[in-house]
Design a protein around this motif. Sequence first.
Motif, PDB file in Angstrom:
ATOM      1  N   LYS A 214       1.357  -5.757   5.956  1.00 26.34           N
ATOM      2  CA  LYS A 214      -0.063  -5.414   5.857  1.00 26.34           C
ATOM      3  C   LYS A 214      -0.847  -6.719   5.872  1.00 26.34           C
ATOM      4  O   LYS A 214      -0.290  -7.801   5.698  1.00 26.34           O
ATOM      5  CB  LYS A 214      -0.339  -4.637   4.574  1.00 26.34           C
ATOM      6  CG  LYS A 214       0.148  -3.210   4.628  1.00 26.34           C
ATOM      7  CD  LYS A 214      -0.445  -2.420   3.481  1.00 26.34           C
ATOM      8  CE  LYS A 214      -0.089  -0.965   3.715  1.00 26.34           C
ATOM      9  NZ  LYS A 214      -1.164  -0.090   3.323  1.00 26.34           N
ATOM     10  N   ALA A 215      -2.159  -6.612   6.014  1.00 22.90           N
ATOM     11  CA  ALA A 215      -3.019  -7.798   6.048  1.00 22.90           C
ATOM     12  C   ALA A 215      -2.927  -8.610   4.760  1.00 22.90           C
ATOM     13  O   ALA A 215      -3.219  -9.802   4.760  1.00 22.90           O
ATOM     14  CB  ALA A 215      -4.461  -7.385   6.322  1.00 22.90           C
ATOM     15  N   ASP A 216      -2.478  -7.988   3.664  1.00 22.45           N
ATOM     16  CA  ASP A 216      -2.357  -8.702   2.385  1.00 22.45           C
ATOM     17  C   ASP A 216      -1.218  -9.725   2.386  1.00 22.45           C
ATOM     18  O   ASP A 216      -1.064 -10.497   1.450  1.00 22.45           O
ATOM     19  CB  ASP A 216      -2.192  -7.735   1.210  1.00 22.45           C
ATOM     20  CG  ASP A 216      -0.888  -6.935   1.241  1.00 22.45           C
ATOM     21  OD1 ASP A 216       0.019  -7.211   2.063  1.00 22.45           O
ATOM     22  OD2 ASP A 216      -0.760  -6.012   0.414  1.00 22.45           O
ATOM     23  N   GLN A 217      -0.413  -9.756   3.446  1.00 24.56           N
ATOM     24  CA  GLN A 217       0.718 -10.669   3.628  1.00 24.56           C
ATOM     25  C   GLN A 217       1.788 -10.517   2.543  1.00 24.56           C
ATOM     26  O   GLN A 217       2.630 -11.384   2.365  1.00 24.56           O
ATOM     27  CB  GLN A 217       0.242 -12.127   3.695  1.00 24.56           C
ATOM     28  CG  GLN A 217      -0.689 -12.389   4.831  1.00 24.56           C
ATOM     29  CD  GLN A 217      -1.171 -13.823   4.883  1.00 24.56           C
ATOM     30  OE1 GLN A 217      -0.936 -14.633   3.997  1.00 24.56           O
ATOM     31  NE2 GLN A 217      -1.863 -14.150   5.951  1.00 24.56           N
ATOM     32  N   THR A 218       1.774  -9.388   1.835  1.00 27.56           N
ATOM     33  CA  THR A 218       2.726  -9.136   0.758  1.00 27.56           C
ATOM     34  C   THR A 218       3.511  -7.850   0.993  1.00 27.56           C
ATOM     35  O   THR A 218       4.701  -7.787   0.719  1.00 27.56           O
ATOM     36  CB  THR A 218       1.976  -9.026  -0.596  1.00 27.56           C
ATOM     37  OG1 THR A 218       1.277 -10.254  -0.810  1.00 27.56           O
ATOM     38  CG2 THR A 218       2.921  -8.788  -1.741  1.00 27.56           C
ATOM     39  N   THR A 219       2.834  -6.835   1.508  1.00 28.39           N
ATOM     40  CA  THR A 219       3.423  -5.512   1.653  1.00 28.39           C
ATOM     41  C   THR A 219       4.091  -5.360   3.016  1.00 28.39           C
ATOM     42  O   THR A 219       3.436  -5.490   4.053  1.00 28.39           O
ATOM     43  CB  THR A 219       2.341  -4.423   1.487  1.00 28.39           C
ATOM     44  OG1 THR A 219       1.647  -4.646   0.261  1.00 28.39           O
ATOM     45  CG2 THR A 219       2.961  -3.036   1.511  1.00 28.39           C
ATOM     46  N   ILE A 220       5.399  -5.097   2.994  1.00 29.59           N
ATOM     47  CA  ILE A 220       6.138  -4.833   4.230  1.00 29.59           C
ATOM     48  C   ILE A 220       5.997  -3.353   4.552  1.00 29.59           C
ATOM     49  O   ILE A 220       6.316  -2.503   3.732  1.00 29.59           O
ATOM     50  CB  ILE A 220       7.630  -5.200   4.075  1.00 29.59           C
ATOM     51  CG1 ILE A 220       7.784  -6.690   3.780  1.00 29.59           C
ATOM     52  CG2 ILE A 220       8.417  -4.802   5.314  1.00 29.59           C
ATOM     53  CD1 ILE A 220       9.204  -7.104   3.417  1.00 29.59           C
ATOM     54  N   VAL A 221       5.512  -3.047   5.753  1.00 25.35           N
ATOM     55  CA  VAL A 221       5.343  -1.650   6.139  1.00 25.35           C
ATOM     56  C   VAL A 221       6.488  -1.151   7.018  1.00 25.35           C
ATOM     57  O   VAL A 221       6.737   0.044   7.100  1.00 25.35           O
ATOM     58  CB  VAL A 221       3.985  -1.412   6.850  1.00 25.35           C
ATOM     59  CG1 VAL A 221       2.845  -1.629   5.887  1.00 25.35           C
ATOM     60  CG2 VAL A 221       3.828  -2.276   8.076  1.00 25.35           C
ATOM     61  N   ARG A 222       7.185  -2.094   7.656  1.00 24.10           N
ATOM     62  CA  ARG A 222       8.317  -1.731   8.499  1.00 24.10           C
ATOM     63  C   ARG A 222       9.202  -2.961   8.644  1.00 24.10           C
ATOM     64  O   ARG A 222       8.714  -4.086   8.599  1.00 24.10           O
ATOM     65  CB  ARG A 222       7.805  -1.285   9.872  1.00 24.10           C
ATOM     66  CG  ARG A 222       8.837  -0.583  10.712  1.00 24.10           C
ATOM     67  CD  ARG A 222       8.199   0.076  11.907  1.00 24.10           C
ATOM     68  NE  ARG A 222       8.253  -0.853  13.024  1.00 24.10           N
ATOM     69  CZ  ARG A 222       7.457  -0.807  14.074  1.00 24.10           C
ATOM     70  NH1 ARG A 222       6.507   0.085  14.163  1.00 24.10           N
ATOM     71  NH2 ARG A 222       7.578  -1.673  15.056  1.00 24.10           N
ATOM     72  N   GLN A 223      10.494  -2.716   8.826  1.00 26.26           N
ATOM     73  CA  GLN A 223      11.404  -3.842   8.979  1.00 26.26           C
ATOM     74  C   GLN A 223      12.626  -3.459   9.790  1.00 26.26           C
ATOM     75  O   GLN A 223      12.996  -2.285   9.865  1.00 26.26           O
ATOM     76  CB  GLN A 223      11.838  -4.372   7.621  1.00 26.26           C
ATOM     77  CG  GLN A 223      12.676  -3.379   6.839  1.00 26.26           C
ATOM     78  CD  GLN A 223      13.019  -3.886   5.451  1.00 26.26           C
ATOM     79  OE1 GLN A 223      12.388  -4.794   4.946  1.00 26.26           O
ATOM     80  NE2 GLN A 223      14.019  -3.299   4.846  1.00 26.26           N
ATOM     81  N   SER A 224      13.236  -4.473  10.357  1.00 30.00           N
ATOM     82  CA  SER A 224      14.480  -4.318  11.093  1.00 30.00           C
ATOM     83  C   SER A 224      15.278  -5.599  10.868  1.00 30.00           C
ATOM     84  O   SER A 224      14.743  -6.692  11.010  1.00 30.00           O
ATOM     85  CB  SER A 224      14.172  -4.144  12.583  1.00 30.00           C
ATOM     86  OG  SER A 224      15.337  -4.323  13.353  1.00 30.00           O
ATOM     87  N   LEU A 225      16.539  -5.457  10.497  1.00 25.25           N
ATOM     88  CA  LEU A 225      17.399  -6.611  10.297  1.00 25.25           C
ATOM     89  C   LEU A 225      18.777  -6.281  10.839  1.00 25.25           C
ATOM     90  O   LEU A 225      19.374  -5.276  10.452  1.00 25.25           O
ATOM     91  CB  LEU A 225      17.497  -6.967   8.806  1.00 25.25           C
ATOM     92  CG  LEU A 225      18.403  -8.145   8.453  1.00 25.25           C
ATOM     93  CD1 LEU A 225      17.830  -9.453   8.992  1.00 25.25           C
ATOM     94  CD2 LEU A 225      18.591  -8.236   6.948  1.00 25.25           C
TER      95      LEU A 225
END
Length: 182
Positions: free
Chosen positions: A158-169
């Motif tokens: 998110k724009a807050d640079q803290t909250t991950i909304v989606r990920q792939s690893l």
Amino acid sequence: MDPRSVARHVESDADRAAAHRLYTLVFPVDAAAGRVLLGMKKRGFGRGKLNGFGGKVEAGETVAQGAVRELAEESGLAARSVEQCGLLLFYFEGDPTAMEVHVFQARDYAGAAAESDEMRPEWFPVDQMPFDRMWADDRFWWPCVVDGAKFVGRFWFKADQTTIVRQSLVRVDSLDFGGAAS
């Protein structure tokens, strides 16, 4: 897109269309003592967070050269070599430019870590990372580094640079994408 970029090999068509900026991230490791050097970011992007050492790759240098340069500038350590262990792609809500971050370990270096204008270095046990003081994504991919695995991670914040909304690893056999980033 920067010809040194390898993002096109791992991104979707939609994400590949975004502008990309190349960065490095280096983790000096003292294997004998089981510790890693992190730096408290004192200014700019990521201020107040512990992280590896790195920054923008400059024109005319390879990604690995940028990693060595940034490590020296920010910590005072002179890496004799670096080994790439990961590729991270970051997308921030409201920011049209994706961050393509090449992650390295430095196990062979000279000098003593010293505070710079940008970073305050501190050693931590490899198995006791201070994730509560680091970027939110670090806890997901750091185990790959510890295991000696190569990885590609993609994180949408998110724009807050803290909250991950989606990920792939994903763990990968190689980070050689045709030599584009060397």
